[in-house]
Design a protein around this motif. Structure first.
Motif, PDB file in Angstrom:
ATOM      1  N   PRO A 207       0.830  -1.205   0.000  1.00 27.04           N
ATOM      2  CA  PRO A 207       0.000   0.000   0.000  1.00 27.04           C
ATOM      3  C   PRO A 207       0.863   1.254   0.000  1.00 27.04           C
ATOM      4  N   LEU A 208       0.300   2.331  -0.486  1.00 31.36           N
ATOM      5  CA  LEU A 208       1.013   3.604  -0.455  1.00 31.36           C
ATOM      6  C   LEU A 208       1.110   4.101   0.986  1.00 31.36           C
ATOM      7  N   ALA A 209       2.262   4.648   1.335  1.00 30.99           N
ATOM      8  CA  ALA A 209       2.481   5.081   2.716  1.00 30.99           C
ATOM      9  C   ALA A 209       1.604   6.266   3.092  1.00 30.99           C
ATOM     10  N   ASP A 210       1.222   7.054   2.100  1.00 28.54           N
ATOM     11  CA  ASP A 210       0.500   8.296   2.395  1.00 28.54           C
ATOM     12  C   ASP A 210      -0.924   8.312   1.838  1.00 28.54           C
ATOM     13  N   TYR A 211      -1.491   7.131   1.622  1.00 23.09           N
ATOM     14  CA  TYR A 211      -2.868   7.076   1.121  1.00 23.09           C
ATOM     15  C   TYR A 211      -3.561   5.843   1.678  1.00 23.09           C
ATOM     16  N   GLN A 212      -4.793   6.022   2.113  1.00 20.26           N
ATOM     17  CA  GLN A 212      -5.596   4.930   2.643  1.00 20.26           C
ATOM     18  C   GLN A 212      -6.849   4.770   1.789  1.00 20.26           C
ATOM     19  N   PRO A 213      -7.022   3.623   1.119  1.00 21.19           N
ATOM     20  CA  PRO A 213      -8.265   3.420   0.367  1.00 21.19           C
ATOM     21  C   PRO A 213      -9.458   3.387   1.313  1.00 21.19           C
ATOM     22  N   ASN A 214     -10.642   3.607   0.765  1.00 28.61           N
ATOM     23  CA  ASN A 214     -11.839   3.626   1.610  1.00 28.61           C
ATOM     24  C   ASN A 214     -12.136   2.258   2.207  1.00 28.61           C
ATOM     25  N   GLU A 215     -11.859   1.205   1.446  1.00 25.10           N
ATOM     26  CA  GLU A 215     -12.042  -0.160   1.942  1.00 25.10           C
ATOM     27  C   GLU A 215     -10.956  -1.056   1.339  1.00 25.10           C
ATOM     28  N   ILE A 216     -10.643  -2.145   2.037  1.00 27.05           N
ATOM     29  CA  ILE A 216      -9.698  -3.147   1.538  1.00 27.05           C
ATOM     30  C   ILE A 216     -10.367  -4.516   1.631  1.00 27.05           C
ATOM     31  N   VAL A 217     -10.308  -5.269   0.538  1.00 23.92           N
ATOM     32  CA  VAL A 217     -10.859  -6.625   0.519  1.00 23.92           C
ATOM     33  C   VAL A 217      -9.807  -7.569  -0.047  1.00 23.92           C
ATOM     34  N   PRO A 218      -9.852  -8.856   0.301  1.00 27.15           N
ATOM     35  CA  PRO A 218      -8.853  -9.798  -0.218  1.00 27.15           C
ATOM     36  C   PRO A 218      -9.183 -10.332  -1.605  1.00 27.15           C
ATOM     37  N   THR A 219     -10.467 -10.379  -1.940  1.00 27.80           N
ATOM     38  CA  THR A 219     -10.915 -10.893  -3.232  1.00 27.80           C
ATOM     39  C   THR A 219     -12.161 -10.116  -3.652  1.00 27.80           C
ATOM     40  N   LEU A 220     -12.489 -10.215  -4.935  1.00 28.36           N
ATOM     41  CA  LEU A 220     -13.583  -9.394  -5.453  1.00 28.36           C
ATOM     42  C   LEU A 220     -14.932  -9.776  -4.862  1.00 28.36           C
ATOM     43  N   ASP A 221     -15.103 -11.043  -4.482  1.00 29.18           N
ATOM     44  CA  ASP A 221     -16.415 -11.457  -3.983  1.00 29.18           C
ATOM     45  C   ASP A 221     -16.758 -10.868  -2.616  1.00 29.18           C
ATOM     46  N   LYS A 222     -15.816 -10.161  -1.991  1.00 25.86           N
ATOM     47  CA  LYS A 222     -16.105  -9.462  -0.737  1.00 25.86           C
ATOM     48  C   LYS A 222     -16.671  -8.064  -0.981  1.00 25.86           C
ATOM     49  N   VAL A 223     -16.628  -7.599  -2.207  1.00 20.22           N
ATOM     50  CA  VAL A 223     -17.102  -6.243  -2.520  1.00 20.22           C
ATOM     51  C   VAL A 223     -18.603  -6.073  -2.281  1.00 20.22           C
ATOM     52  N   PRO A 224     -19.477  -7.007  -2.700  1.00 24.88           N
ATOM     53  CA  PRO A 224     -20.912  -6.807  -2.445  1.00 24.88           C
ATOM     54  C   PRO A 224     -21.242  -6.570  -0.970  1.00 24.88           C
ATOM     55  N   ALA A 225     -20.578  -7.270  -0.065  1.00 30.08           N
ATOM     56  CA  ALA A 225     -20.833  -7.069   1.367  1.00 30.08           C
ATOM     57  C   ALA A 225     -20.422  -5.667   1.802  1.00 30.08           C
ATOM     58  N   VAL A 226     -19.335  -5.165   1.258  1.00 28.42           N
ATOM     59  CA  VAL A 226     -18.882  -3.804   1.560  1.00 28.42           C
ATOM     60  C   VAL A 226     -19.927  -2.790   1.083  1.00 28.42           C
ATOM     61  N   LEU A 227     -20.430  -3.003  -0.106  1.00 29.17           N
ATOM     62  CA  LEU A 227     -21.445  -2.096  -0.651  1.00 29.17           C
ATOM     63  C   LEU A 227     -22.747  -2.198   0.140  1.00 29.17           C
ATOM     64  N   ALA A 228     -23.094  -3.404   0.569  1.00 30.47           N
ATOM     65  CA  ALA A 228     -24.301  -3.583   1.380  1.00 30.47           C
ATOM     66  C   ALA A 228     -24.161  -2.870   2.715  1.00 30.47           C
ATOM     67  N   ALA A 229     -22.965  -2.933   3.300  1.00 27.17           N
ATOM     68  CA  ALA A 229     -22.745  -2.261   4.587  1.00 27.17           C
ATOM     69  C   ALA A 229     -22.875  -0.747   4.464  1.00 27.17           C
ATOM     70  N   ALA A 230     -22.614  -0.230   3.275  1.00 23.05           N
ATOM     71  CA  ALA A 230     -22.770   1.203   3.026  1.00 23.05           C
ATOM     72  C   ALA A 230     -24.215   1.570   2.707  1.00 23.05           C
ATOM     73  N   GLY A 231     -25.090   0.557   2.625  1.00 20.12           N
ATOM     74  CA  GLY A 231     -26.491   0.798   2.298  1.00 20.12           C
ATOM     75  C   GLY A 231     -26.739   0.952   0.810  1.00 20.12           C
ATOM     76  N   TRP A 232     -25.803   0.441  -0.012  1.00 20.41           N
ATOM     77  CA  TRP A 232     -25.907   0.618  -1.453  1.00 20.41           C
ATOM     78  C   TRP A 232     -26.447  -0.622  -2.167  1.00 20.41           C
ATOM     79  N   MET A 233     -26.674  -1.717  -1.439  1.00 22.55           N
ATOM     80  CA  MET A 233     -27.227  -2.936  -2.045  1.00 22.55           C
ATOM     81  C   MET A 233     -28.328  -3.478  -1.115  1.00 22.55           C
TER      82      MET A 233
END
Length: 233
Positions: A207-233
């Protein structure tokens, strides 16, 4: 970490390393090329030299197609290792890229995201003809493919992202970018301040030392849960 703002209209993706098995495919292609040359060459050291030349060439002007960039980077890397270069070597490399398959979870995840009424686009440092073979393996779920060939610019420069957003007719708050490359995509996000999910597949990429992404997941199939937690799914 959290996903700020309103629900995005578009999810944009890096292709190679995020959707498509780049590292695995590149190792296989380089193995075939190096085997044909004989000798005992350290694959990873060779790929490191190739990557260094590729990224440097992408920054040069005038703009070169990725097919030209990859051929010249391969020729320069082979020169460093004292290997003879033939045009057929470059053709083997670029033809191999388009055949690289998606990660196992990718197609089903894209289907889930598409069913949730997101529009899906790829923004990639490649040529239209090269990426076509990869996109054909993604189940028909991708709405748009935007390449460096179209934008005449490579990530992490702002130009390719602005070109993509103008092509999609969206503003910076209408998208979430999902990517695996810290030094291309996350570097651009640091500069342009668009929202990101970093897919950290456990490679050597740091990762970049001076930047933090909004979310980190290990694989793409974890993305829907992240979006659901944000109330987007």
């Amino acid at each position: 970490m959290t996903l700020p703002g309103t629900r995005p209209t578009w999810l944009t993706f890096d292709c190679y390393g995020t959707l498509i098995q780049w590292d695995e495919g590149l190792l296989a292609a380089m193995d075939r090329i190096l085997f044909s040359k004989g000798g005992d060459i350290d694959q990873r050291a060779f790929i490191g030299a190739y990557d260094r030349h590729e990224h440097a060439l992408e920054e040069e002007r005038p703009h070169r197609s990725f097919k030209q960039v990859s051929a010249l980077a391969l020729e320069k890397a082979m020169g460093e290792f004292g290997l003879s270069f033939e045009p057929e070597d470059a053709e083997l490399l670029t033809s191999s890229i388009g055949k690289m398959p998606p990660f196992p979870e990718v197609v089903a995840t894209l289907e889930t995201l598409k069913a949730a009424d997101f529009r899906l686009a790829i923004i990639s440092n490649t040529d239209d003809a090269i990426i076509a073979g990869n996109v054909a393996q993604l189940g028909g779920h991708v709405d748009r493919v935007i390449t460096a060939e179209q934008a005449r610019a490579y990530k992490p420069t702002a130009k390719i992202f602005h070109y993509a957003w103008n092509s999609l007719g969206i503003g910076i708050n209408d998208l979430l970018h999902i990517c695996a490359s810290p030094h291309l995509d996350l570097a651009a996000a640091r500069e342009l301040r668009f929202r990101t999910v970093w897919v950290d597949r456990g490679t050597d990429r740091k990762p970049l030392a001076d930047y933090q992404p909004n979310e980190i997941v290990p694989t793409l199939d974890k993305v829907p849960a992240v979006l659901a937690a944000a109330g987007w799914m």
